[in-house]
Design a protein around this motif. Sequence first.
Motif, short mmCIF file in Angstrom:
data_model
loop_
_atom_site.label_atom_id
_atom_site.label_comp_id
_atom_site.label_asym_id
_atom_site.label_seq_id
_atom_site.Cartn_x
_atom_site.Cartn_y
_atom_site.Cartn_z
N ARG A 255 0.85 -1.19 0.00
CA ARG A 255 0.00 0.00 0.00
C ARG A 255 0.89 1.24 0.00
N ASN A 256 0.33 2.36 -0.44
CA ASN A 256 1.02 3.64 -0.42
C ASN A 256 1.33 4.02 1.03
N ILE A 257 2.53 4.51 1.28
CA ILE A 257 2.95 4.85 2.64
C ILE A 257 2.04 5.88 3.30
N SER A 258 1.33 6.67 2.50
CA SER A 258 0.44 7.69 3.07
C SER A 258 -0.74 7.08 3.83
N GLU A 259 -0.97 5.79 3.66
CA GLU A 259 -2.07 5.11 4.36
C GLU A 259 -1.69 4.66 5.77
N PHE A 260 -0.45 4.88 6.16
CA PHE A 260 0.04 4.35 7.43
C PHE A 260 0.36 5.45 8.43
N VAL A 261 0.22 5.09 9.72
CA VAL A 261 0.54 6.00 10.82
C VAL A 261 1.52 5.28 11.73
N HIS A 262 2.62 5.97 12.05
CA HIS A 262 3.63 5.42 12.95
C HIS A 262 3.11 5.40 14.37
N GLY A 263 3.31 4.30 15.08
CA GLY A 263 2.80 4.18 16.44
C GLY A 263 3.85 4.10 17.52
N GLY A 264 5.11 4.25 17.18
CA GLY A 264 6.17 4.22 18.19
C GLY A 264 6.86 2.87 18.27
N GLU A 265 7.90 2.84 19.06
CA GLU A 265 8.71 1.63 19.20
C GLU A 265 7.98 0.55 19.98
N VAL A 266 8.24 -0.70 19.63
CA VAL A 266 7.75 -1.83 20.42
C VAL A 266 8.73 -1.98 21.58
N ARG A 267 8.21 -1.82 22.79
CA ARG A 267 9.05 -1.94 23.98
C ARG A 267 8.33 -2.76 25.03
N VAL B 241 5.24 5.41 28.00
CA VAL B 241 4.22 5.94 27.11
C VAL B 241 4.75 7.04 26.19
N PHE B 242 5.57 7.96 26.73
CA PHE B 242 5.91 9.17 26.00
C PHE B 242 7.31 9.24 25.41
N TYR B 243 8.24 8.40 25.84
CA TYR B 243 9.61 8.51 25.37
C TYR B 243 10.04 7.27 24.60
N SER B 244 11.01 7.46 23.71
CA SER B 244 11.56 6.34 22.96
C SER B 244 13.07 6.45 22.95
N ASP B 245 13.73 5.36 22.57
CA ASP B 245 15.19 5.36 22.54
C ASP B 245 15.72 6.21 21.40
N LYS C 129 17.11 5.48 18.56
CA LYS C 129 18.46 5.09 18.16
C LYS C 129 18.58 4.99 16.64
N ALA C 130 19.80 5.12 16.17
CA ALA C 130 20.09 4.94 14.75
C ALA C 130 20.29 3.44 14.51
N GLY C 131 19.60 2.92 13.50
CA GLY C 131 19.71 1.49 13.19
C GLY C 131 18.34 0.87 13.06
N VAL C 132 18.31 -0.45 13.14
CA VAL C 132 17.06 -1.19 12.98
C VAL C 132 16.23 -1.10 14.26
N VAL C 133 14.98 -0.67 14.10
CA VAL C 133 14.08 -0.50 15.24
C VAL C 133 12.79 -1.26 14.93
N THR C 134 12.23 -1.90 15.95
CA THR C 134 10.94 -2.59 15.82
C THR C 134 9.86 -1.61 16.26
N GLU C 135 8.87 -1.39 15.37
CA GLU C 135 7.89 -0.33 15.61
C GLU C 135 6.46 -0.81 15.37
N TRP C 136 5.53 -0.11 16.03
CA TRP C 136 4.10 -0.28 15.75
C TRP C 136 3.72 0.60 14.57
N TRP C 137 2.89 0.07 13.69
CA TRP C 137 2.34 0.83 12.57
C TRP C 137 0.86 0.52 12.44
N LEU C 138 0.11 1.51 12.01
CA LEU C 138 -1.33 1.37 11.80
C LEU C 138 -1.65 1.58 10.33
N HIS C 139 -2.37 0.63 9.74
CA HIS C 139 -2.93 0.88 8.41
C HIS C 139 -4.26 1.58 8.66
#
Length: 106
Positions: free
Chosen positions: A12-24, A41-45, A47-57
């Motif tokens: 899908r086009n990236i415009s359909e997605f919303v970033h939800g933050g890091e999986v922690r 809830v409010f802070y994230s690491d 970091k530069a590199g590979v990060v595991t994240e929540w995304w919403l379609h």
Amino acid sequence: MKIMHCPLNGPRNISEFVHGGEVREMPDPLTCSDREWADYVFYSDNKAGVVTEWWLHAPSGYWFIAERHTVTDDILKTYDPSEIFNQRVDFSFAEEPAAAPKEATA
């Protein structure tokens, strides 16, 4: 146009997605301090590199997990959350706030 693969809906086009933050790892809500909960809830690491994240379609309301390289912005892998989460968190233990006593009327 940037394409992201949704595990439910396919490419899908990236415009359909919303970033939800890091999986922690979530702290225990029964024993953690307010500061620990706010950090979760409010802070994230950030970091530069590979990060595991929540995304919403957004069109389908489907949450999933993506592994993304934060420097190149390459999406390396996407998958359903059930691949790493096998139980729900029960928040029903929270007690309702006590009601203020009513004043007697004469």
